[in-house]
Design an enzyme around this catalytic site. Structure first.
Site, PDB file in Angstrom:
ATOM      1  N   THR A  99      44.864  41.012  35.058  1.00 11.60           N
ATOM      2  CA  THR A  99      44.128  41.726  36.460  1.00 11.60           C
ATOM      3  C   THR A  99      42.400  41.626  35.907  1.00 11.60           C
ATOM      4  O   THR A  99      42.366  42.340  35.474  1.00 11.60           O
ATOM      5  CB  THR A  99      43.652  42.367  37.199  1.00 11.60           C
ATOM      6  OG1 THR A  99      44.997  41.856  38.114  1.00 11.60           O
ATOM      7  CG2 THR A  99      42.744  42.228  38.332  1.00 11.60           C
ATOM      8  N   LYS A 174      42.730  37.143  43.339  1.00 10.56           N
ATOM      9  CA  LYS A 174      42.615  38.239  43.353  1.00 10.56           C
ATOM     10  C   LYS A 174      41.994  39.484  43.269  1.00 10.56           C
ATOM     11  O   LYS A 174      41.644  41.042  44.409  1.00 10.56           O
ATOM     12  CB  LYS A 174      43.622  39.206  41.689  1.00 10.56           C
ATOM     13  CG  LYS A 174      43.369  40.266  41.459  1.00 10.56           C
ATOM     14  CD  LYS A 174      45.009  40.997  41.652  1.00 10.56           C
ATOM     15  CE  LYS A 174      45.828  42.996  41.582  1.00 10.56           C
ATOM     16  NZ  LYS A 174      45.907  42.427  40.601  1.00 10.56           N
ATOM     17  N   LYS A 242      38.153  49.633  37.421  1.00  8.61           N
ATOM     18  CA  LYS A 242      37.733  48.630  35.893  1.00  8.61           C
ATOM     19  C   LYS A 242      38.065  47.053  36.848  1.00  8.61           C
ATOM     20  O   LYS A 242      36.735  46.073  36.851  1.00  8.61           O
ATOM     21  CB  LYS A 242      39.296  48.309  35.641  1.00  8.61           C
ATOM     22  CG  LYS A 242      39.121  47.360  34.538  1.00  8.61           C
ATOM     23  CD  LYS A 242      40.447  46.779  34.436  1.00  8.61           C
ATOM     24  CE  LYS A 242      41.589  45.764  35.082  1.00  8.61           C
ATOM     25  NZ  LYS A 242      42.245  45.423  34.678  1.00  8.61           N
TER      26      LYS A 242
END
Lengths: 300, 300
Positions: A99, A174, A242
């Site tokens: 990701t 995502k 993150k």
């Protein structure tokens, strides 16, 4: 495609790579920390010394590392994937399950295309349990013909496999998914705090609200853990932080105001400051416990 | 119990009352705006002139009005339910389906108990469609024996019927439910805005995220409406704003910080200021459209 490479054998990569082996693919693997390769070597994978060696041995390389700079390093760094290829047509494919930043993804794909290497971004959702079961939701961006070539490889680990658009679209999907996850967790903590402070039975509250317009995956799957005092991951707070930075960068570049996301990110940062970075995202409940002076679960 | 009263024949009360008639109960009804009773009179209900007259004719009175002062008026006001009862044992039950303050509910129940009238708080979730189908989620607070006596009446309109605790617990559960609904809507708008600004196909984005850890009732049911530009209610912004004030009052009384809820309430207030109060809660997307200068749906 029979010869597959796997780079990054962490909590997600290891079970996904093992599923590929079980499905009969020939696997060549590399991991920054060499010990993590041992288990896969025993299961039949070939362990090599660098991403470049992986790329030389295979038709497609799967990458599953933590962040944007890690992907860049593995592809473009010293002994990276690009060093396997001296300019002739290698016909190599790169499938990135990490990701990372959608815009960096588009740049990486452009740089790879100059060397005739095609790339798909294919981030996953569903956690370590989904990976172990080969039941992940995989959201794929990139050329549709390349996606079709990779489909048999991707299907090994997919419960839901969707081609969502051109390169970067998987990462964008995502990102949207992580907005939902982060803000839903804040909603869940506040709803459960209200219920708990008023002496409501949390199981009944979760059952009733989960059956109606207040329902969410977070409520059904993580609500009971909060009520039981179990804050183990699942998906870690450090990692959602993150991911949320990636989302905020994208939003800033587009001039999008995201007040709910910004607030959720601040709450998760507070959780990390409380030392909860390596606990599950639902450990956000501990921040609310501190703020409100209540406990969600009976003391252990 | 065969003789039931119904007070409040709005968007929820009318179909719920009609379902009781269909199920064979003898129904006596009153509504502040008399015209709304006509349809039920045709279907066989007896229409009377006041809440007191309703109460005199029945064993249990269902109330389904907008806000806390409306419930107070119907029970304790002039020609209210209490005026039906001159002090002898009336054995009357009050079932309040409205969404109102949990603490006011407890006070109302105490005042009723002095007159030997039992009360259940039984707010509902599931919207006008759930009411029409008799498939609401009904969350009930109050004495368990009273709940059991009312069960056959409640089941007529219930898909899920749960006794959640003592008096006020139904309203508290509904309050927690509204926290979830409000904050989930903010999450959905921000996730869809990010996807839309980046040119992602919203149907694919909703499908993929809805199947995984980002899933919610709001996403599955209201996401497609946002993508189609349909902002009709469903459940109106003016009403969720009323509900959120109830939640914030409760939270303030308990000293609970609810940053996510406060932010969602501010966003819904902005929507009301934009003239969207009588549109569905998913019309919150219009506030984000204004802020970000994008459109979720193609122009009609």
């Amino acid at each position: 495609m029979q010869r597959i490479g796997y780079i990054g054998l962490g909590i997600m990569g290891r079970p996904m790579a093992r599923n590929l082996l079980k499905a009969g693919f020939q696997l060549t693997v590399w991991n920054r920390t060499a010990e993590k390769s041992a288990e896969l070597a025993e299961a039949g994978a070939t362990v090599v010394e660098s991403p470049a060696e992986v790329a030389r041995a295979v038709e497609a390389v799967c990458i599953n590392v933590t962040d944007t700079p890690d992907v860049e390093q593995v592809i473009f760094g010293r002994r990276g994937i690009l060093e396997s290829n001296s300019g002739e047509s290698a016909d190599l494919l790169v499938i990135d399950h990490s990701t990372i930043s959608p815009s960096a993804t588009r740049q990486f794909a452009e740089r790879l295309a100059e060397r005739r290497i095609a790339m798909l971004d294919a981030p996953v959702s569903g956690g370590d349990i989904g990976a172990q079961r080969g039941q992940l939701s995989i959201m794929v961006g990139g050329d549709e013909a390349v996606f079709e070539r990779c489909r048999p490889t991707l299907e090994v680990n997919a419960g839901q496999l969707t081609h969502v658009g051109p390169i970067g679209s998987g990462q964008l999907t995502k990102a949207a998914n992580q907005v939902l996850c982060a803000v839903h967790m804040m909603a869940l903590c506040e709803a459960m705090m209200l219920a708990r402070a008023q002496g409501l039975d949390l199981s009944a509250m979760l059952q009733v609200t989960g059956a109606g317009a207040g329902g969410s995956w977070a409520l059904s799957n993580l609500g009971p853990k909060i009520a039981a005092g179990d804050i183990e991951p699942g998906f870690m707070i450090d990692l959602i932080l993150k991911d949320l930075e990636i989302v905020r960068d994208e939003a800033r570049q587009c001039g999008l105001p995201m007040p709910g996301l910004d607030l959720a990110a601040a709450m998760f940062r507070a959780a990390a400051k409380q030392g909860l970075g390596r606990k599950g995202t639902h450990a956000l409940c501990r921040v609310y416990e501190e703020l409100a002076g209540i406990r969600f679960a009976p003391s252990p």
